[in-house]
Design a protein around this motif. Structure first.
Motif, PDB file in Angstrom:
ATOM      1  N   MET A  86       0.833  -1.201   0.000  1.00 16.59           N
ATOM      2  CA  MET A  86       0.000   0.000   0.000  1.00 16.59           C
ATOM      3  C   MET A  86       0.869   1.253   0.000  1.00 16.59           C
ATOM      4  O   MET A  86       0.594   2.209  -0.730  1.00 16.59           O
ATOM      5  CB  MET A  86      -0.951   0.022   1.215  1.00 16.59           C
ATOM      6  CG  MET A  86      -1.984  -1.106   1.251  1.00 16.59           C
ATOM      7  SD  MET A  86      -3.041  -1.234  -0.197  1.00 16.59           S
ATOM      8  CE  MET A  86      -2.289  -2.620  -1.069  1.00 16.59           C
ATOM      9  N   VAL A  92      -2.805   4.528  -4.122  1.00 20.59           N
ATOM     10  CA  VAL A  92      -3.308   4.477  -2.747  1.00 20.59           C
ATOM     11  C   VAL A  92      -3.009   5.825  -2.100  1.00 20.59           C
ATOM     12  O   VAL A  92      -1.854   6.157  -1.854  1.00 20.59           O
ATOM     13  CB  VAL A  92      -2.675   3.322  -1.946  1.00 20.59           C
ATOM     14  CG1 VAL A  92      -3.089   3.394  -0.481  1.00 20.59           C
ATOM     15  CG2 VAL A  92      -3.061   1.980  -2.552  1.00 20.59           C
ATOM     16  N   CYS A  95      -4.530   4.781   3.653  1.00 21.29           N
ATOM     17  CA  CYS A  95      -4.720   3.391   4.071  1.00 21.29           C
ATOM     18  C   CYS A  95      -4.779   3.365   5.590  1.00 21.29           C
ATOM     19  O   CYS A  95      -3.885   3.892   6.253  1.00 21.29           O
ATOM     20  CB  CYS A  95      -3.572   2.518   3.557  1.00 21.29           C
ATOM     21  SG  CYS A  95      -3.690   0.789   4.066  1.00 21.29           S
ATOM     22  N   TYR A 104      -8.560  -3.412   6.684  1.00 27.36           N
ATOM     23  CA  TYR A 104      -8.046  -2.140   6.175  1.00 27.36           C
ATOM     24  C   TYR A 104      -9.118  -1.403   5.393  1.00 27.36           C
ATOM     25  O   TYR A 104      -9.931  -2.029   4.695  1.00 27.36           O
ATOM     26  CB  TYR A 104      -6.835  -2.367   5.252  1.00 27.36           C
ATOM     27  CG  TYR A 104      -5.636  -2.878   5.983  1.00 27.36           C
ATOM     28  CD1 TYR A 104      -4.722  -1.997   6.558  1.00 27.36           C
ATOM     29  CD2 TYR A 104      -5.399  -4.235   6.126  1.00 27.36           C
ATOM     30  CE1 TYR A 104      -3.621  -2.466   7.245  1.00 27.36           C
ATOM     31  CE2 TYR A 104      -4.305  -4.716   6.812  1.00 27.36           C
ATOM     32  CZ  TYR A 104      -3.407  -3.822   7.369  1.00 27.36           C
ATOM     33  OH  TYR A 104      -2.322  -4.285   8.057  1.00 27.36           O
ATOM     34  N   VAL A 106      -8.953   1.387   2.460  1.00 29.67           N
ATOM     35  CA  VAL A 106      -7.983   1.970   1.540  1.00 29.67           C
ATOM     36  C   VAL A 106      -8.717   2.919   0.598  1.00 29.67           C
ATOM     37  O   VAL A 106      -9.760   2.568   0.036  1.00 29.67           O
ATOM     38  CB  VAL A 106      -7.271   0.864   0.721  1.00 29.67           C
ATOM     39  CG1 VAL A 106      -6.287   1.473  -0.261  1.00 29.67           C
ATOM     40  CG2 VAL A 106      -6.564  -0.109   1.662  1.00 29.67           C
TER      41      VAL A 106
END
Length: 159
Positions: A86, A92, A95, A104, A106
């Motif tokens: 990530m 991304v 996160c 998670y 994201v």
């Protein structure tokens, strides 16, 4: 951190390019004293940096997607590999390790849904990431974007 430090942080979160002179007028200190406080807050890593807020429309067509991701297991090595991926994926933009049904949350910014699908398919096909499931929500409209943390909770804690 005292009341003046918190006020400086509020002001800097709204407008990080403010001069010490402009800030000093809001906190009733001299520009030099204001600058000294800002430098101390930077040295103590209360202020971790400054960045520009970019108008997302200037980026051209894109989609923002929220992905809830569940890992197959909770081993530290699995989480570390996932988190490293990530951190190294430009799409991304945020996160978070969360509690609940998923591990998670994201946030991704992609050219289009095909770009997003290729990216997440590659993640799912990589057994080292240990992803069990990805549940996606596409952003339709931003109602309120992150603009800083609330400052001023509690009482002065000087010293």
């Amino acid at each position: 951190m005292d009341r003046i430090d918190r006020r400086l942080l509020q002001l800097l979160q709204r407008q990080g390019r403010s001069s010490a002179q402009a800030l000093s007028e809001h906190v009733n200190l001299t520009p030099r004293a204001t600058l000294n406080r800002i430098r101390r807050l930077e040295e103590e890593r209360v202020i971790e940096g400054y960045r520009a807020v970019i108008n997302r429309d200037a980026l051209g067509e894109h989609i923002s997607v929220f992905a809830e991701i569940a890992l197959k297991d909770q081993r530290q090595s699995t989480a570390q590999r996932f988190e490293q991926r990530m951190l190294s994926t430009p799409e991304v933009v945020a996160c978070y390790l969360v509690s609940g049904r998923y591990d998670y949350l994201v946030r991704l910014c992609c050219r289009d849904i095909t770009h997003y699908r290729h990216l997440t398919n590659a993640w799912l096909d990589d057994p080292t990431l240990g992803i069990d499931k990805i549940v996606t929500s596409t952003e339709l409209q931003t109602v309120k974007e992150f603009a800083g943390f609330p400052i001023g909770w509690g009482e002065d804690r000087e010293g």
